[in-house]
Design a protein around this motif. Structure first.
Motif, PDB file in Angstrom:
ATOM      1  N   ASP A  67      28.850  25.306  58.978  1.00 35.33           N
ATOM      2  CA  ASP A  67      29.130  26.198  57.851  1.00 35.33           C
ATOM      3  C   ASP A  67      30.552  26.006  57.346  1.00 35.33           C
ATOM      4  O   ASP A  67      31.306  25.158  57.841  1.00 35.33           O
ATOM      5  N   SER A  68      30.917  26.825  56.379  1.00 33.91           N
ATOM      6  CA  SER A  68      32.232  26.704  55.737  1.00 33.91           C
ATOM      7  C   SER A  68      33.373  27.006  56.697  1.00 33.91           C
ATOM      8  O   SER A  68      34.510  26.587  56.478  1.00 33.91           O
ATOM      9  N   LYS A  69      33.075  27.733  57.761  1.00 31.25           N
ATOM     10  CA  LYS A  69      34.107  28.059  58.735  1.00 31.25           C
ATOM     11  C   LYS A  69      34.175  27.032  59.864  1.00 31.25           C
ATOM     12  O   LYS A  69      34.900  27.203  60.826  1.00 31.25           O
ATOM     13  N   GLU A 139      30.268  16.248  57.739  1.00 31.08           N
ATOM     14  CA  GLU A 139      31.301  17.245  57.500  1.00 31.08           C
ATOM     15  C   GLU A 139      32.033  17.675  58.768  1.00 31.08           C
ATOM     16  O   GLU A 139      32.844  18.597  58.735  1.00 31.08           O
TER      17      GLU A 139
END
Length: 445
Positions: A67-69, A139
């Motif tokens: 996720d983004s975190k 990512e």
């Protein structure tokens, strides 16, 4: 050198050897099957389970995201509901150096390893069958380690149940094959059993030869044995006829020569008496050897020592009546030895005659028997024979007392005749003071 006692293995019969070999081989095969089959089944089930886990691994890998975190997440629920059921026995976890994502089935626990890192354990410390893999996400710069495991106990329970059923099947197979082997061995060896029965009939005099309907593996042996029996019987009959003819042919000329010598002056008789005596000794010796040829049917002969001793002693009681010798016969009338009657008479007659010649007043005859041999023992209370001369008296023509009538052939004939029947004679000092003669012969069955 003393004969070495044959080992127990060498004494086993052919049937026992075949059965023992079959039992050893079959037992080894059954045990090998009982050990190897469950092991192979277990390995197959483990491989199949890992194959199923690899499908889950592909599913997790396809749905694992960051996720983004920077935290690991699973974009969708996995297809197997056991992953969400606490302590279900099916677990997974994904782990990085600073984060960890795990299945709900682990609840508040995690998958852990033993010290050697070879065995994984689940939420309830149950051993797991597991696979693990490392993946990289675009990512996320660090590798992600994924481990999936399932409880090993159901596999072990399945194998345990299989082993119980397998051992029952193997036991039935073991005894079934063993029964077939027993039947096969009995059928294969039946010709040998038949030959054994026929040999017993030959020994009892019920047959003169073996039948000729044996398998071709044994037929040559049977044929050779029948030929040997026929040849032996023919040779024996011929030898006895020749011995009888020789005896009759020489008796008259010798009697004529002895009578003619009596008419010669005394000083001329002496040089001729010794050669005539030597001729008579040689005739007696070789006729005795001819009589030793044995029985016409060597396998069926048997005689009763007790009966023959009684018959011979009645004759000697008359011949040596003036010596007043008492003979005690302690041999049981049921006892029989594997010797023809005339040959047994020859051997026992010589031993008893020595007793009647040298005993003071008593001759004792008894027997010691075992399964194979019978020892007929003749003892007297006479002067006996010096120990240093015991080995010489069985030699041909040896006489310890030249004043007693005889040719010196008696004990030698007994020795050689006993040898022809696979027996022997031993001389020793009797407890009665005189001579002890032990005549060993085969027991008749």
């Amino acid at each position: 050198m003393p004969n070495k006692k044959p080992s127990l293995i060498k004494q086993l019969s052919l049937k026992s050897r075949l059965v023992l070999a079959a039992i050893v081989w079959l037992t080894a095969m059954i045990i090998a099957a009982g050990v190897m089959v469950p092991s192979q089944v277990y390995n197959y089930m483990v491989a199949d389970t890992k194959s199923q886990l690899s499908i889950y691994m592909d599913e997790i890998t396809a749905n694992l995201e960051v996720d983004s975190k920077g935290k690991l997440t699973l974009s969708t629920r996995l297809s197997d509901p056991r992953f969400t059921q606490p302590y279900s026995g099916l677990y997974w976890k994904a782990q990085t150096s600073d984060d960890q994502l795990r299945s709900r089935s682990l609840w508040d626990r995690t998958i852990h390893f033993n010290k050697a890192k070879t065995k994984a354990f689940g939420a309830q410390d149950e051993p797991l069958v597991f696979i693990k893999s490392s993946i990289y996400l675009p990512e996320y710069k660090h590798p992600i380690s994924i481990l999936i495991g399932t409880d090993e106990q159901p596999l072990e329970d399945t194998v345990a149940n299989l082993m119980g059923e397998l051992w029952v099947i193997l036991a039935l197979l073991y005894f079934g094959i063993l029964t077939v082997i027993f039947v096969q061995i009995a059928w294969s060896l039946s010709p040998l059993n038949k030959m054994h029965k026929e040999l017993n009939q030959l020994r009892k005099g019920e047959k003169t030869s073996l039948e000729d309907d044996y398998p071709r593996d044994i037929a040559p042996v049977v044929s050779d044995l029948n030929a040997l029996l026929f040849h032996y019987q023919e040779l024996l009959e011929r030898a006895r006829h020749h011995a009888g003819n020789l005896s009759h042919a020489l008796k008259t000329p010798l009697s004529v020569l002895k009578n003619e010598i009596q008419h010669l002056p005394i000083e001329k008789q002496a040089p001729l008496q010794e050669p005539l005596q030597q001729i008579q000794s040689q005739i007696d010796y070789h006729l005795g050897r001819a009589r030793m040829a044995g029985a016409k049917n060597i396998l069926s002969v048997k005689s009763s020592p007790s009966e023959r001793i009684d018959a011979i002693s009645m004759a000697f009681d008359k011949v040596y009546a003036e010596r007043e010798i008492t003979l005690i016969n302690e041999i049981e009338s049921e006892l029989e030895v594997a010797v023809e009657q005339t040959d047994l008479d020859e051997m026992i007659g010589n031993l008893l005659e020595n007793g009647y010649k040298w005993a003071n007043s008593l001759i004792r005859v008894y027997a010691i028997t075992d399964k194979e041999n019978t020892s007929i023992i003749v003892e007297d209370d006479g002067p006996g024979i010096p120990d240093e001369q015991l080995g010489n008296v069985v030699q041909r023509g040896v006489r310890l007392d030249e004043t007693t009538p005889g040719t010196g052939l008696g004990l030698n004939i007994v020795s050689e005749m006993a040898h022809s029947y696979r027996g022997s004679i031993e001389l020793s000092r009797s407890n009665m003071g005189g001579l002890k003669a032990c005549l060993s012969l085969k027991t008749s069955h």
